[in-house]
Design an enzyme around this catalytic site. Structure first.
Site, PDB file in Angstrom:
ATOM      1  N   GLU A 173       0.803  -1.227   0.000  1.00  0.00           N
ATOM      2  CA  GLU A 173       0.000   0.000   0.000  1.00  0.00           C
ATOM      3  C   GLU A 173       0.835   1.276   0.000  1.00  0.00           C
ATOM      4  OE1 GLU A 173      -3.179  -0.095   2.809  1.00  0.00           O
ATOM      5  OE2 GLU A 173      -4.166  -1.735   1.773  1.00  0.00           O
ATOM      6  N   GLU A 373      -5.348  -8.657  -0.492  1.00  0.00           N
ATOM      7  CA  GLU A 373      -6.191  -8.531   0.699  1.00  0.00           C
ATOM      8  C   GLU A 373      -7.646  -8.405   0.281  1.00  0.00           C
ATOM      9  OE1 GLU A 373      -5.024  -5.477   3.517  1.00  0.00           O
ATOM     10  OE2 GLU A 373      -2.915  -6.061   3.390  1.00  0.00           O
TER      11      GLU A 373
HETATM   12  C1  PNW Z   1      -5.018  -2.436   4.843  1.00  0.00           C
HETATM   13  N1  PNW Z   1      -9.098   2.179   2.977  1.00  0.00           N
HETATM   14  O1  PNW Z   1      -5.082  -1.059   5.053  1.00  0.00           O
HETATM   15  C2  PNW Z   1      -3.668  -2.905   5.405  1.00  0.00           C
HETATM   16  O2  PNW Z   1      -2.830  -3.419   4.402  1.00  0.00           O
HETATM   17  C3  PNW Z   1      -3.775  -3.866   6.549  1.00  0.00           C
HETATM   18  O3  PNW Z   1      -2.557  -3.907   7.255  1.00  0.00           O
HETATM   19  C4  PNW Z   1      -4.941  -3.461   7.418  1.00  0.00           C
HETATM   20  O4  PNW Z   1      -4.994  -4.187   8.607  1.00  0.00           O
HETATM   21  C5  PNW Z   1      -6.205  -3.665   6.599  1.00  0.00           C
HETATM   22  O5  PNW Z   1      -6.155  -3.012   5.357  1.00  0.00           O
HETATM   23  C6  PNW Z   1      -7.489  -3.254   7.327  1.00  0.00           C
HETATM   24  O6  PNW Z   1      -7.512  -1.885   7.586  1.00  0.00           O
HETATM   25  C7  PNW Z   1      -6.130  -0.301   4.533  1.00  0.00           C
HETATM   26  O7  PNW Z   1      -9.394   3.252   3.573  1.00  0.00           O
HETATM   27  C8  PNW Z   1      -6.368   0.941   5.091  1.00  0.00           C
HETATM   28  O8  PNW Z   1      -9.670   1.824   1.937  1.00  0.00           O
HETATM   29  C9  PNW Z   1      -7.343   1.769   4.574  1.00  0.00           C
HETATM   30  C10 PNW Z   1      -8.099   1.346   3.502  1.00  0.00           C
HETATM   31  C11 PNW Z   1      -7.876   0.116   2.929  1.00  0.00           C
HETATM   32  C12 PNW Z   1      -6.897  -0.712   3.455  1.00  0.00           C
END
Ligand code: PNW
Length: 467
Positions: A173, A373
């Site tokens: 990310e 994911e």
């Molecule tokens: C991911 N959004 O983060 C990360 O890769 C993980 O480590 C995390 O635990 C998981 O998603 C759940 O949050 C994100 O706003 C953070 O779309 C924000 C977003 C998506 C994924």
């Protein structure tokens, strides 16, 4: 394939990777054991006021000590592949220079354990836990030195584990590592606006932020080259990006074209340059003096061909075509009653599990695609019988994977997907409040209990079919 071998039309292809995922800081704990260095997330979580309830990843779910039990659990819930990340400061406490052999040995044992259990390891190099030393010395991603350090570290890991790890992801990310960490995201919750920031939580102006973005893709390119050089024949590498993707409201050529244009624009900082070796002219022009500074040589490195693209798929941008209105699409808001999961930001979009890979395929044609994911937070109450009946998460995963199946049927090279997450864990600034696992973890006793969704996953993976 001959007609006789033709599979049930609802089945996923043979060899599709049915995976589950985690990340080092979210599960390992042992934050200062066996010579591990401090990471920016250790520092951030130890700073009062940054994490909900003052939670930290010091112990997390103690995976560092329980990895054997956890690998057995991952096998038990039917996963054929496991995506985890290395803690960079566990391997290089100072980010570069002196290797900590004990840290590397942990991953060596983990990979052996996975192979013995017949689970394919997929490893991420950098899932947000930058060595604090690189932050202190260079300002972290504000300097190209951090990109170089990622490349060196990548080469060492690929050399040590490339005989058993066939798939490496560079950075998890890019948007979170750059923007969320150096600007934050604004959330509008019940009339209040809150700014959420990730570590290191340093506010940057546009110019320096664009330079941070540039260094992240540069680090990716250097890591790809190092893994190619130090891995084995056939070792594969690519990014794991939270790909911004537009959802065409209507499945018609005009709306799909609009969604493609919007998706391109959404990925101008990261996937675009990584897959094309150049920045979008419109981005550079609009940025003016704030545009990143770079050389042709750096752009070549950034555009080093990858073997696959990993995408984390959570929420889309909704767009409709607007041919009379440049840039050809218009964003439309989610209705306030649009269903959501247990996180404030998480609007439902099972269709994204099809459209994100489809748009990625139509715009850039990567050789292979993984959904790195797919998952959600849920309320997860423990029933009197000790079980967690997460019917909502089960519905979420089943619907999403039904759309993944459509992608495989249409010839999009989607080779597998990973449920986020294998087990409940430390959910960054939300601490232990948000549970994403298909295995429940009692954070006091560390007892693991597969939820209803894990039972479903096991069955589905075995039948290769979600419906
Ligand atoms: C991911 N959004 O983060 C990360 O890769 C993980 O480590 C995390 O635990 C998981 O998603 C759940 O949050 C994100 O706003 C953070 O779309 C924000 C977003 C998506 C994924």
């Amino acid at each position: 394939e001959t007609a006789g071998e033709q599979a049930d039309s609802r089945q996923f292809p043979e060899g599709y990777f049915w995976g589950v995922a985690t990340a080092a800081y979210q599960i390992e704990g042992a934050w200062n054991e066996d010579g591990k260095g401090e990471s920016i997330w250790d520092r951030y979580a130890h700073t009062p006021g940054k994490i909900k309830n003052g939670d930290t990843g010091d112990v997390a779910i103690d995976h560092y000590h329980r990895y054997k039990e956890d690998v057995a659990l991952i096998k038990d819930i039917g996963a054929k592949a496991y995506r985890f990340s290395f803690s960079w400061p566990r391997i290089f406490p100072e980010g570069t220079g002196q290797l900590n052999q004990k840290g590397l040995d942990f991953y060596d044992r983990l990979v052996d354990e996975l192979k013995a259990a017949d689970i394919e390891p997929f490893a991420t190099l950098y899932h947000w836990d930058l060595p604090q030393a690189l932050q202190d010395k260079y300002g972290g991603w504000q300097s190209a030195e951090t990109a170089k350090a990622l490349g060196e570290y990548a080469g060492v890991v690929a050399k040590a584990l490339g005989d058993r790890v066939g798939h490496f992801f560079t950075i998890n990310e890019f948007k979170q590592v750059t923007e969320t960490a150096h600007r934050g995201v604004e959330l509008h919750v019940q009339g209040r606006t809150v700014r959420l920031m990730s570590a290191p939580g340093i506010l940057l102006e546009d110019g320096p932020l664009n330079q941070v973005r540039h260094h992240a893709v540069l680090g990716h390119g250097l890591a790809v080259q190092a893994i190619r050089a130090m891995g084995r024949a056939g070792t594969k590498v690519g990014p794991a990006e939270n790909m911004g993707h537009a959802l065409p409201i209507i499945d018609s050529p005009e709306h799909i074209k609009a969604a493609e244009a919007a998706t391109r624009a959404q990925n101008k900082y990261f996937l675009g340059p990584m897959l094309e070796g150049r920045y979008d002219d419109a981005y550079l022009k609009a940025a003016g003096n704030d545009a990143p500074k770079f050389t042709d040589e750096e752009m070549k490195i950034i555009g080093t061909p990858v073997d696959f693209v990993g995408i984390n798929v959570y929420i889309p941008l909704l767009v409709v075509e607007a041919s009379d209105d440049p840039p050809g699409y218009r964003e439309v808001p989610f209705s306030i009653s649009h269903p959501k999961m247990f996180s404030d930001w998480h609007r439902l979009s099972p269709e994204s599990q099809y459209w994100a890979p489809r748009l990625l395929h139509s715009i850039w044609q990567p050789k292979e695609i993984y959904i790195t994911e797919n998952g959600c937070a849920a309320a997860d109450e423990v029933a009197p019988d000790g079980n967690v009946y997460d019917s909502d998460r089960l519905m979420y995963l089943r619907n999403g994977m039904t759309w993944q199946h459509r992608a495989t049927v249409e010839g999009i090279p989607l080779k597998g997907s990973f449920v986020w997450s294998a087990m409940d864990n430390f959910e960054w600034i939300n601490g232990y409040g948000d549970r994403f696992g298909i295995v429940h973890v009692d954070f006091k006793t560390q007892k693991r209990t597969p939820k209803l969704s894990a039972q479903w996953f096991r069955e589905a993976a075995q039948r290769k079919s979600v419906v």
